[in-house]
Design a protein around this motif. Structure first.
Motif, mmCIF file in Angstrom:
data_model
loop_
_atom_site.group_PDB
_atom_site.id
_atom_site.type_symbol
_atom_site.label_atom_id
_atom_site.label_comp_id
_atom_site.label_asym_id
_atom_site.label_seq_id
_atom_site.Cartn_x
_atom_site.Cartn_y
_atom_site.Cartn_z
ATOM 1 N N VAL A 22 0.864 -1.180 0.000
ATOM 2 C CA VAL A 22 0.000 0.000 0.000
ATOM 3 C C VAL A 22 0.896 1.224 0.000
ATOM 4 O O VAL A 22 1.848 1.295 0.771
ATOM 5 C CB VAL A 22 -0.894 0.014 1.265
ATOM 6 C CG1 VAL A 22 -1.675 1.306 1.361
ATOM 7 C CG2 VAL A 22 -1.803 -1.183 1.283
ATOM 8 N N GLU A 23 0.596 2.158 -0.866
ATOM 9 C CA GLU A 23 1.329 3.419 -0.832
ATOM 10 C C GLU A 23 0.710 4.278 0.249
ATOM 11 O O GLU A 23 -0.506 4.320 0.404
ATOM 12 C CB GLU A 23 1.281 4.100 -2.187
ATOM 13 C CG GLU A 23 2.097 3.352 -3.219
ATOM 14 C CD GLU A 23 2.216 4.110 -4.527
ATOM 15 O OE1 GLU A 23 2.355 5.344 -4.497
ATOM 16 O OE2 GLU A 23 2.175 3.452 -5.570
ATOM 17 N N LEU A 24 1.567 4.944 0.993
ATOM 18 C CA LEU A 24 1.124 5.716 2.145
ATOM 19 C C LEU A 24 1.732 7.107 2.089
ATOM 20 O O LEU A 24 2.933 7.251 1.867
ATOM 21 C CB LEU A 24 1.558 5.020 3.442
ATOM 22 C CG LEU A 24 1.349 5.774 4.748
ATOM 23 C CD1 LEU A 24 -0.144 5.977 5.018
ATOM 24 C CD2 LEU A 24 1.992 5.000 5.895
ATOM 25 N N ILE A 25 0.897 8.100 2.305
ATOM 26 C CA ILE A 25 1.363 9.479 2.416
ATOM 27 C C ILE A 25 1.096 9.921 3.844
ATOM 28 O O ILE A 25 -0.040 9.797 4.328
ATOM 29 C CB ILE A 25 0.615 10.413 1.436
ATOM 30 C CG1 ILE A 25 0.867 9.988 -0.005
ATOM 31 C CG2 ILE A 25 1.034 11.869 1.671
ATOM 32 C CD1 ILE A 25 0.018 10.751 -1.002
ATOM 33 N N ILE A 26 2.129 10.399 4.520
ATOM 34 C CA ILE A 26 1.984 10.918 5.876
ATOM 35 C C ILE A 26 2.252 12.412 5.812
ATOM 36 O O ILE A 26 3.320 12.835 5.362
ATOM 37 C CB ILE A 26 2.967 10.244 6.853
ATOM 38 C CG1 ILE A 26 2.724 8.733 6.881
ATOM 39 C CG2 ILE A 26 2.827 10.855 8.244
ATOM 40 C CD1 ILE A 26 3.741 7.960 7.682
ATOM 41 N N ILE A 27 1.280 13.200 6.247
ATOM 42 C CA ILE A 27 1.415 14.657 6.222
ATOM 43 C C ILE A 27 1.389 15.164 7.649
ATOM 44 O O ILE A 27 0.359 15.088 8.329
ATOM 45 C CB ILE A 27 0.292 15.309 5.387
ATOM 46 C CG1 ILE A 27 0.313 14.762 3.957
ATOM 47 C CG2 ILE A 27 0.437 16.830 5.403
ATOM 48 C CD1 ILE A 27 -0.836 15.227 3.095
#
Length: 164
Positions: A22-27
């Motif tokens: 799973v691609e994950l973006i953490i902001i």
């Protein structure tokens, strides 16, 4: 992810939507994003089926509720409570040895520094981490090998702390 898998020889030639990761973006500090940026995050989430974690100050979910297109996609909101006295000691006992010796609450110098850290951070884990980063810098500059109340206070004076 693909670059890592290519380097390890594990890249599978399946279509992107069938891969096992799973691609994950953490902001972090997502409460600082404007409406346009939030819309871009939502659009990326919808188009590319990526997971998104938004980290921000308490109350961020209330702000996001004003953007129904984004808010409808929020799975849950979790507010981290401050560390208890025992949890803070647990964290500090693991950080302290990096600076030369284990934390000894019976040692007057350690007890003073521990009390100052607890007072300044009020159990805020993120602030503990920021404070230790500054303490390490101050100790290196001054060639110190013991955490003291003065080191903690000097580190605190260099931080912008938004806690009232």
């Amino acid at each position: 992810i693909d670059e890592h898998l290519i380097n390890t020889g594990e890249l599978q030639t399946r279509p992107r939507h069938l891969r096992k990761y799973v691609e994950l973006i953490i902001i972090d500090e997502s409460d600082r994003l404007n409406a346009t940026a939030l819309e871009m995050v939502r659009d990326h989430y919808d188009r590319d089926n990526v997971a998104v974690i938004l980290i921000g100050m308490p109350g961020i979910e209330k702000r996001f509720s004003r953007y129904p297109q984004l808010y409808s996609r929020v799975g849950f909101a979790h507010e981290y409570r401050p560390l208890s006295k025992d949890e803070l000691r647990f964290v500090l006992e693991r950080r302290w040895p990096k600076y030369g010796h284990p934390l000894d609450p019976d040692d007057f110098t350690d007890a003073q520094a521990l009390a100052a850290i607890a007072r300044i951070t009020r159990g805020n884990f993120r602030l503990v981490d920021r404070l230790f980063t500054q303490m390490e810098r101050i100790m290196q500059i001054n060639e110190l090998n013991t955490i003291t109340d003065d080191v903690v206070e000097a580190a605190r004076s260099t931080l912008v702390i938004g806690i009232t």
